[in-house]
Write a protein that holds these residues in place. Structure first.
Motif, PDB file in Angstrom:
ATOM      1  N   ILE A 236      -0.607   0.131  -1.406  1.00 38.14           N
ATOM      2  CA  ILE A 236       0.730   0.077  -1.860  1.00 38.14           C
ATOM      3  C   ILE A 236       1.852   0.251  -0.557  1.00 38.14           C
ATOM      4  N   ALA A 237       1.283   0.125   0.942  1.00 31.51           N
ATOM      5  CA  ALA A 237       1.881   0.189   1.779  1.00 31.51           C
ATOM      6  C   ALA A 237       2.722  -1.208   2.186  1.00 31.51           C
ATOM      7  N   VAL A 238       4.076  -1.453   1.296  1.00 35.32           N
ATOM      8  CA  VAL A 238       4.564  -2.637   1.474  1.00 35.32           C
ATOM      9  C   VAL A 238       5.830  -2.178   2.234  1.00 35.32           C
ATOM     10  N   ARG A 239       6.426  -3.090   3.222  1.00 37.58           N
ATOM     11  CA  ARG A 239       7.845  -3.138   3.699  1.00 37.58           C
ATOM     12  C   ARG A 239       8.470  -4.053   3.652  1.00 37.58           C
ATOM     13  N   VAL A 240       8.022  -5.205   3.254  1.00 35.33           N
ATOM     14  CA  VAL A 240       8.800  -6.597   3.053  1.00 35.33           C
ATOM     15  C   VAL A 240       8.454  -7.095   1.818  1.00 35.33           C
ATOM     16  N   PRO A 241       9.112  -6.556   0.462  1.00 37.31           N
ATOM     17  CA  PRO A 241       9.007  -6.989  -0.764  1.00 37.31           C
ATOM     18  C   PRO A 241       8.895  -8.452  -1.134  1.00 37.31           C
ATOM     19  N   VAL A 242       8.121  -9.024  -1.917  1.00 40.80           N
ATOM     20  CA  VAL A 242       8.127 -10.459  -2.528  1.00 40.80           C
ATOM     21  C   VAL A 242       9.289 -10.717  -3.351  1.00 40.80           C
ATOM     22  N   PRO A 243      10.336 -11.439  -3.120  1.00 41.58           N
ATOM     23  CA  PRO A 243      11.530 -11.554  -4.046  1.00 41.58           C
ATOM     24  C   PRO A 243      10.970 -11.962  -5.334  1.00 41.58           C
ATOM     25  N   GLU A 244       9.975 -12.771  -5.621  1.00 38.08           N
ATOM     26  CA  GLU A 244       9.591 -13.082  -6.974  1.00 38.08           C
ATOM     27  C   GLU A 244       9.030 -12.159  -7.699  1.00 38.08           C
ATOM     28  N   ALA A 245       8.355 -11.255  -6.842  1.00 37.16           N
ATOM     29  CA  ALA A 245       7.715 -10.165  -7.573  1.00 37.16           C
ATOM     30  C   ALA A 245       8.693  -9.178  -7.934  1.00 37.16           C
ATOM     31  N   LEU A 246       9.601  -8.972  -7.370  1.00 37.90           N
ATOM     32  CA  LEU A 246      10.657  -8.100  -7.710  1.00 37.90           C
ATOM     33  C   LEU A 246      11.485  -8.507  -8.923  1.00 37.90           C
ATOM     34  N   ALA A 247      11.544  -9.933  -8.920  1.00 32.72           N
ATOM     35  CA  ALA A 247      12.089 -10.520 -10.084  1.00 32.72           C
ATOM     36  C   ALA A 247      11.321 -10.268 -11.404  1.00 32.72           C
ATOM     37  N   THR A 248       9.964 -10.501 -11.332  1.00 37.65           N
ATOM     38  CA  THR A 248       9.109  -9.985 -12.526  1.00 37.65           C
ATOM     39  C   THR A 248       9.260  -8.899 -13.232  1.00 37.65           C
ATOM     40  N   LEU A 249       9.806  -7.893 -12.496  1.00 43.45           N
ATOM     41  CA  LEU A 249      10.093  -6.345 -12.721  1.00 43.45           C
ATOM     42  C   LEU A 249      11.174  -6.177 -13.600  1.00 43.45           C
ATOM     43  N   GLU A 250      12.090  -7.087 -13.618  1.00 39.00           N
ATOM     44  CA  GLU A 250      13.574  -6.830 -14.248  1.00 39.00           C
ATOM     45  C   GLU A 250      13.226  -6.709 -15.508  1.00 39.00           C
ATOM     46  N   GLY A 251      13.799  -5.853 -16.172  1.00 36.23           N
ATOM     47  CA  GLY A 251      13.881  -5.608 -17.671  1.00 36.23           C
ATOM     48  C   GLY A 251      12.522  -4.965 -18.137  1.00 36.23           C
ATOM     49  N   VAL A 252      11.533  -4.657 -17.177  1.00 30.94           N
ATOM     50  CA  VAL A 252      10.156  -4.050 -18.061  1.00 30.94           C
ATOM     51  C   VAL A 252       9.850  -2.986 -17.290  1.00 30.94           C
ATOM     52  N   VAL A 253      10.566  -2.275 -16.377  1.00 32.80           N
ATOM     53  CA  VAL A 253      10.326  -1.022 -15.837  1.00 32.80           C
ATOM     54  C   VAL A 253      11.653  -0.296 -15.827  1.00 32.80           C
ATOM     55  N   ASP A 254      11.134   1.146 -16.510  1.00 30.73           N
ATOM     56  CA  ASP A 254      12.052   2.367 -16.876  1.00 30.73           C
ATOM     57  C   ASP A 254      12.642   2.889 -15.525  1.00 30.73           C
ATOM     58  N   ASP A 255      11.597   3.053 -14.516  1.00 31.41           N
ATOM     59  CA  ASP A 255      11.884   3.888 -13.489  1.00 31.41           C
ATOM     60  C   ASP A 255      10.638   3.604 -12.454  1.00 31.41           C
ATOM     61  N   VAL A 256      11.033   4.127 -11.159  1.00 31.50           N
ATOM     62  CA  VAL A 256      10.195   3.858  -9.908  1.00 31.50           C
ATOM     63  C   VAL A 256      10.381   5.475  -9.283  1.00 31.50           C
ATOM     64  N   LEU A 257       9.134   5.853  -9.212  1.00 36.49           N
ATOM     65  CA  LEU A 257       9.070   7.154  -8.504  1.00 36.49           C
ATOM     66  C   LEU A 257       8.265   7.157  -7.230  1.00 36.49           C
ATOM     67  N   LEU A 258       8.657   8.231  -6.296  1.00 32.51           N
ATOM     68  CA  LEU A 258       8.087   8.306  -4.981  1.00 32.51           C
ATOM     69  C   LEU A 258       7.052   9.459  -5.092  1.00 32.51           C
ATOM     70  N   VAL A 259       5.881   9.216  -4.433  1.00 32.50           N
ATOM     71  CA  VAL A 259       5.201  10.514  -3.873  1.00 32.50           C
ATOM     72  C   VAL A 259       4.584  10.473  -2.426  1.00 32.50           C
ATOM     73  N   ASP A 260       4.548  11.692  -1.878  1.00 33.32           N
ATOM     74  CA  ASP A 260       4.165  11.819  -0.504  1.00 33.32           C
ATOM     75  C   ASP A 260       2.608  11.814  -0.432  1.00 33.32           C
ATOM     76  N   ASP A 261       2.221  11.714   0.741  1.00 35.16           N
ATOM     77  CA  ASP A 261       0.961  11.748   1.161  1.00 35.16           C
ATOM     78  C   ASP A 261       0.014  13.114   0.827  1.00 35.16           C
ATOM     79  N   PRO A 262       0.547  14.341   0.908  1.00 36.15           N
ATOM     80  CA  PRO A 262       0.103  15.431   0.767  1.00 36.15           C
ATOM     81  C   PRO A 262      -0.309  15.749  -0.678  1.00 36.15           C
ATOM     82  N   THR A 263       0.800  15.141  -1.479  1.00 31.06           N
ATOM     83  CA  THR A 263       0.594  15.129  -3.301  1.00 31.06           C
ATOM     84  C   THR A 263      -0.490  14.233  -3.591  1.00 31.06           C
ATOM     85  N   THR A 264      -0.525  13.037  -2.803  1.00 30.43           N
ATOM     86  CA  THR A 264      -1.574  12.146  -3.094  1.00 30.43           C
ATOM     87  C   THR A 264      -2.866  12.746  -2.928  1.00 30.43           C
ATOM     88  N   VAL A 265      -3.335  13.145  -1.799  1.00 33.17           N
ATOM     89  CA  VAL A 265      -4.347  13.630  -1.598  1.00 33.17           C
ATOM     90  C   VAL A 265      -4.723  14.726  -2.412  1.00 33.17           C
TER      91      VAL A 265
END
Length: 323
Positions: A236-265
């Motif tokens: 999930i290490a994206v730094r340049v989003p795909v515009p079409e991908a972002l558009a497909t998320l419109e209206g279907v996603v309620d939130d986006v959360l962030l997690v740090d690496d120590p918590t992921t481990v």
């Protein structure tokens, strides 16, 4: 910032078609209540295990559905951190389609090895995934070969949406579904199906805090690039989003959360110790979100997708079996 294009919604009919037509080896994966994790997380966690297949990730679903629409022998070029490349290599090999995959010079060596073993020509270029993608696009233009971008092609998201079809069958209902968010195909596919068939369920994407481009883009409604993607979660290490991908998320996603690496481990260890399952960092992102944002999900029934398990032996020792 770049405003994403207006994109039609994914086809629910084609998601249904994918659920009937893609290789059965990727379908009807286990989903169960992870009781050993409940006390630690404070919620009932349902896990969808997408790691018990020939490529150890969910990517085979979308890759297989996309390749079914191609002619035999039509060459393809793509970029991958490793899992999408494996899925595409597996599907392309079955149909006699030559595949060239560009990956970063820092790519997981196990994933590179597996892509080659499945028949892909792998070229290492650039210091991260997005640099490899730029090289892949240039190569495709020079050679006159079709460039396939994960997150841009609807068929890839529709294939991934079959996970939503299966999650929607959970008999006791779900309050929230936590979905790892990289290029967006998984979240778009699952989100479209659940929004249509289980509208009461909250659909939440999860990004690495060291790679927040998609989270920032979703919040702003426009593509926001970052200079770096600094996370162990290569999937999930994206730094340049795909515009079409972002558009497909419109209206279907309620939130986006962030997690740090120590918590992921910590989440990876919880899954390993509690369920006996290996998951890579991106695959544990949903569990990490339940850890990091526990107060939001207290007492709920939460589902997440354990979406990949390609770990090297060194990574297993470092993250799962600490000295």
């Amino acid at each position: 910032m770049q405003t994403p294009p207006v994109s039609p919604r994914l086809s629910l009919e084609r998601i249904e078609e994918a659920a009937r037509e893609i290789d059965p080896v990727f379908l009807d994966t286990p989903q169960f209540l992870a009781e050993p994790l409940t006390e630690r997380l404070g919620c009932e966690l349902v896990v969808k295990v997408e790691t018990v297949n020939p490529i150890r990730s969910f990517k085979g679903r979308g890759a297989d559905f996309f390749v079914r629409g191609l002619g035999r022998g039509e060459p393809l070029v793509c970029a991958s951190a490793g899992n999408f490349g494996q899925g595409l290599a597996y599907a392309a090999r079955a149909r006699g389609i030559p595949l060239t995959v560009f990956a970063a010079t820092t790519a997981n060596p196990l994933k590179v090895e597996r892509m080659r073993a499945l028949g892909a020509e792998v070229r290492l270029s650039g210091s991260d995934f997005d640099a490899a993608k730029a090289a892949a696009r240039d190569f495709a233009e020079q050679e006159g070969v079709r460039f396939l971008e994960d997150g841009r092609e609807p068929a890839i998201s529709e294939g991934a949406g079959t996970i939503g079809v299966e999650l929607a069958r959970w008999p006791d209902g779900l309050d929230t579904v936590l979905v790892p968010l990289g290029n967006g195909a998984l979240l778009a596919g699952v989100g479209h199906w659940l929004r249509a068939h289980r509208p009461e369920v909250r659909i939440v994407g999860v990004c690495a805090s060291g790679a927040p481009a998609m989270e920032r883009s979703w919040r702003s409604g426009a593509v926001v690039e970052t200079e770096r993607a600094d996370t162990i979660a290569d999937g999930i290490a994206v730094r340049v989003p795909v515009p079409e991908a972002l558009a497909t998320l419109e209206g279907v996603v309620d939130d986006v959360l962030l997690v740090d690496d120590p918590t992921t481990v910590e989440a990876m260890r919880l899954v390993f110790d509690g369920l006996g399952l290996l998951v890579e960092p991106a695959g544990a992102a949903g569990v990490a979100a339940a850890l990091a944002h526990g107060e939001r999900f207290a007492g709920e029934r939460v589902a997440t997708v354990l979406c990949g398990a390609n770990l090297t032996a060194a990574q297993v020792r470092e993250w799962l079996i600490p000295a």
